[in-house]
Structures are given as C-alpha cells and as structure tokens.
Design an enzyme around this catalytic site. Structure first.
Site, PDB file in Angstrom:
ATOM      1  N   ASP A 158       0.806  -1.227   0.000  1.00  0.00           N
ATOM      2  CA  ASP A 158       0.000   0.000   0.000  1.00  0.00           C
ATOM      3  C   ASP A 158       0.841   1.280   0.000  1.00  0.00           C
ATOM      4  OD1 ASP A 158      -2.534   1.488   0.263  1.00  0.00           O
ATOM      5  OD2 ASP A 158      -1.599   2.130   2.127  1.00  0.00           O
ATOM      6  N   HIS A 238      -9.273   1.377  -0.273  1.00  0.00           N
ATOM      7  CA  HIS A 238      -9.813   2.703  -0.650  1.00  0.00           C
ATOM      8  C   HIS A 238     -10.410   2.792  -2.059  1.00  0.00           C
ATOM      9  CE1 HIS A 238      -5.759   2.811  -2.270  1.00  0.00           C
ATOM     10  NE2 HIS A 238      -5.196   3.120  -1.127  1.00  0.00           N
ATOM     11  N   ASN A 284      -4.690   9.877  -2.480  1.00  0.00           N
ATOM     12  CA  ASN A 284      -4.597   8.923  -3.572  1.00  0.00           C
ATOM     13  C   ASN A 284      -5.292   7.626  -3.159  1.00  0.00           C
ATOM     14  OD1 ASN A 284      -3.955   7.514  -5.825  1.00  0.00           O
ATOM     15  ND2 ASN A 284      -1.740   7.425  -5.450  1.00  0.00           N
ATOM     16  N   ASP A 311      -7.602   5.031   5.884  1.00  0.00           N
ATOM     17  CA  ASP A 311      -6.352   5.368   5.188  1.00  0.00           C
ATOM     18  C   ASP A 311      -5.701   6.584   5.872  1.00  0.00           C
ATOM     19  OD1 ASP A 311      -4.219   5.395   3.469  1.00  0.00           O
ATOM     20  OD2 ASP A 311      -5.357   5.992   1.691  1.00  0.00           O
ATOM     21  N   HIS A 315       0.804  13.674   7.519  1.00  0.00           N
ATOM     22  CA  HIS A 315       1.953  14.406   6.962  1.00  0.00           C
ATOM     23  C   HIS A 315       2.064  15.722   7.726  1.00  0.00           C
ATOM     24  CE1 HIS A 315       2.388  11.765   3.479  1.00  0.00           C
ATOM     25  NE2 HIS A 315       1.091  11.864   3.269  1.00  0.00           N
TER      26      HIS A 315
HETATM   27 ZN   LIG Z   1      -2.830   3.844   2.572  1.00  0.00          ZN
END
Ligand SMILES: [Zn+2]
Length: 434
Positions: A158, A238, A284, A311, A315
């Site tokens: 992933d 996702h 994404n 997910d 950051h």
């Molecule tokens: Zn991920």
C-alpha cells in the site's frame, strides 16, 4: 477478585448479535462477561465500579484496517503512540498498520519491532501488515511466510500498487497458503503518472494533470481475475471509482473471494468540494466525481463495499504547504471517521446504525480473521466505545494525531466519542465526560 466494570444503561448496538436495545454490559478481567438488561440490579454486582452510559451508544470498538502510523522512520509525522491515541479518540480499538514506513516493514524482524513497540506504547491494539515486495520496490517478493510467523495479519505494498501481475500472482498464492488477505492499492502507475487530482473537472479547473478512474478500475479488474485464478482473498483498498464498485459487485455475485473498503473522505467529499489548491484535499486515490461518490455510497449500502477504513495518512504541515502538485498524498482520518459515518451515512439514511457498525467493526474483524473482537458477545475482548450519537461538534485542528492534514477541519459533525475502552480499561475519555 476479578477486575470488574459495569457499563450501565446504554443503548447497546451490536450487529454481530443483532442487538439494538438498552442493556448493561459487564466486563470481567478485560473481557465481556455479560450483556443484559437489569444486570446492575443483581445483588452480586452492587459494588462493581460503574460507568454510566445513559443516553449513549455502547458499541464494539471500531477496527480500522488501513492506518499509517509512520513509525519507524517518520516519527515527525506520527508515532505508534500518537497514532494510537488518535485511534482511541475516534473510538477505534484496533488498527492495521500499513508497512510503508522508512524502512518498510518487509522482514520478520521489522514486524517484531512494530509489534513490540505497539505493545509497549500503543493506546489501542495494533495489527501489522507486511510489505509484499522487498523495499516496496515491486521487484522481489518478501519472506511472506516468515512475516506470517512473526505475526502479520495481511500483505500489502500500500502506497504503491503491485504493477507486476506475475509477482502479484505469486504473492497471492503465498497469501492463500498462509490464510491471510492481500490488500491492494489499485492504481496503474502509467495511467496516473504525474497526476495529483482526478481527471475531469478538478484537473481542468486547476490546470493540473489528472488521474483517470480507469487507472483504478483496470487494476481492480486484474485483481479480480488473479483472485479467481489463485483462490486468494484480495481486498481492494480505498475504492473510489464507480466502475471499480461495479466490478467488485459482479465479482461477489460470482462468488469470488474479493472484498473492498471505502474511506470517509471518498464517501463524504467529491472533487467539487476541494477548495482551490489546498493540499489537505490531496489524496490517492483522489476525490472523484459526484457520480463516483454516489457509487461508493451505493456500494456501502448494498454490501459490495464491506468495510469503512480511514487510510489515516499523517503528513506534517510543512509538507502539505508545498501546494497541490508537490505535496504528498494523504489525509488523517482516525478522529473523524465515526462522526462522518454517523453524519453522512446514518444521518442520510444510507446505513442504519447497526449496518454502520457492521462496516466499521464486525466486517473488518471478519476480513482479518479476528475471532476475539468486533462483537460484544460473551468472552470477546472488552473493546468498547461509548458514543453520544446526537452531539454536534465542529472539527478543529486540535488532534491527538501529530499531523493536522484533515480536509474536515471546520466541518460540523454529529456523533461524539465519549470514552473508549480497550480490554475494559479507558484508552480515551472525552474532557469532562463520564
Ligand atoms: Zn494507505
């Protein structure tokens, strides 16, 4: 004496037993001992410590099967400690940690490192996914069997897709032998190269290169074929495009071993909701069209999409300030997922409360083969969330997560987690609550 706790008078919602009624929950030594109305009146329980849950939902702790904890290597963005605290605040009691750390979790010893650190520091339970290829380079398979012995719950590269179909086939054969799922990030990198938003309105409006939906769907279709070929369990991470949802629906009709998850951002937002060049809306797969979001909602409603997973991809602010083209992909989600589900799925009658919890707890438990959680049956781990379903709140940039990259900041949501118990002990308590 057994360590006891009585959770009193809450609306117990447990899809695994088809329960939605006011009951007391007795916890003994970290496990569910009994779920029954009027338990608190029993003479033997008069002195047991009580958690008053009147007016609250008492639900199985959520299981989030797609979480990036960033440790080792990117502790500036998140750590096992901060990521699991974020989970606890969101009512999540088990997370599956993705292996794209620095270095990636691609050896048995790396698996052991994350597992032991999680036991020592984690606020909730942490399961570990192992990388499919060495260094996540897509060239050579990892020692999947060795990592299974070290305790991985799934295999995935992933963050990156498995572009090599032959290698994917071999990985699936190995996963099948080991009895664990392969979680695939479906993206044809040739179709999406250099793109940062969805191909279509978002890309045109912003003058940026877009990712076509087909970049996801061709890989979903390939994975369905490889699952049929090998018999392995392929779980689509996702899912975001209408055509991918259709492909999974048909695969399931044919009885294939394919499952899927959707994120709160994909069922809540579409490309038109992303303001200007704000990189907190860069993920994404990208936010797609309104029609795609509709298809994700339909997939969640009819069970084509088995699970909700965040997910959660932290950051630090510096990286997201680089602007749309340069900023990294990903948004955080652990602290908002349940409220987004209550507001947008239950509130808009897409799912009943019981069905929502099925997607967020019972289903991920089933997909990961976890027999001791995702339910409030007697003998299960006492992983429980107490939730005020009607309480409104506004998402603020104050998170337990180390990072702040949420597209939901400023959004008004319904549903507040008041307390989260892991093994019967408080992993989170909301301010003055309880
Ligand atoms: Zn991920």
């Amino acid at each position: 004496m057994a360590e006891r706790l009585l959770v009193k008078g809450g609306l117990v919602i447990d899809p695994s037993q088809n329960i939605e009624s006011v009951r007391d929950v007795l916890i003994e030594d970290g496990k569910i001992a009994e779920v029954r109305a009027g338990l608190s009146k029993q003479p033997g329980l008069k002195d047991a410590p009580v958690l008053d849950a009147q007016g609250l939902w008492v639900i199985p702790g959520l299981i989030d099967m797609h979480v990036h904890l960033r440790e080792p290597g990117r502790e500036g963005d998140e750590t096992i400690l901060t990521g699991t605290r974020a989970a606890a605040r969101g009512g999540v009691t088990t997370v599956l940690a993705m292996p794209n750390t620095e270095p990636p979790v691609d050896t048995p010893s790396a698996v052991s490192f994350v597992k032991s650190k999680a036991v020592a520091e984690g606020a909730v339970r942490v399961l570990v996914a192992g990388a499919a290829t060495v260094g996540q380079k897509g060239e050579r398979l990892t020692e999947i069997v060795g990592m299974v012995r070290a305790g991985i719950s799934a295999v995935t590269d992933d963050g990156r897709p498995m572009m090599n179909s032959e290698l994917m086939r071999r990985a699936l054969e190995c996963c099948k032998d080991c009895g664990i799922p392969f979680i695939d990030h479906c993206e044809d990198e040739h179709l999406s190269a250099g793109a940062c938003v969805n191909e279509g309105r978002a890309a045109t409006a912003k003058g940026l290169r877009g990712m076509p939906w087909a970049g996801e769907t061709v890989m979903v279709s390939r994975d369905i074929a490889l699952s049929e070929l090998t018999g392995a369990h392929v779980h689509i991470a996702h899912i975001s495009a209408a055509q991918s949802v259709t492909a999974v629906r048909l695969a399931k009709k044919r009885g294939l071993n394919v499952t899927a998850e959707a994120t709160p951002h994909h069922f809540t937002l579409c490309e038109e909701d992303a303001p200007g060049y704000d990189a907190n809306f860069k993920m994404n797969p990208p936010l797609r069209s309104a029609r795609d979001r509709e298809a994700v909602l339909e997939g969640l409603a009819d069970g084509t999409i088995d699970a909700v997973a965040t997910d959660h991809a932290p950051h630090g602010p510096g990286k997201k300030a680089l602007g749309l083209p340069l900023a990294p992909f990903g948004v955080i989600g652990l602290e908002t997922s349940l409220a987004l589900g209550i507001t947008h799925l239950v509130g808009k009658k897409i799912l009943s409360p019981k069905k929502l919890l099925e997607r967020m707890s019972a289903a991920p438990a089933r997909l990961l083969g976890l027999k001791d959680r995702g339910s409030l049956k007697k003998g299960m781990l006492a992983d429980i969330a107490l939730v005020h379903p009607g309480e409104s709140w506004t998402v603020e940039a104050r998170f337990e997560s180390k990072s702040r990259n949420s597209p939901f900041i400023g959004m008004k949501l319904k549903g507040q987690v008041r307390a989260t118990l892991v093994g019967g002990r408080a992993a989170f308590r909301h301010d003055h609550a309880l």
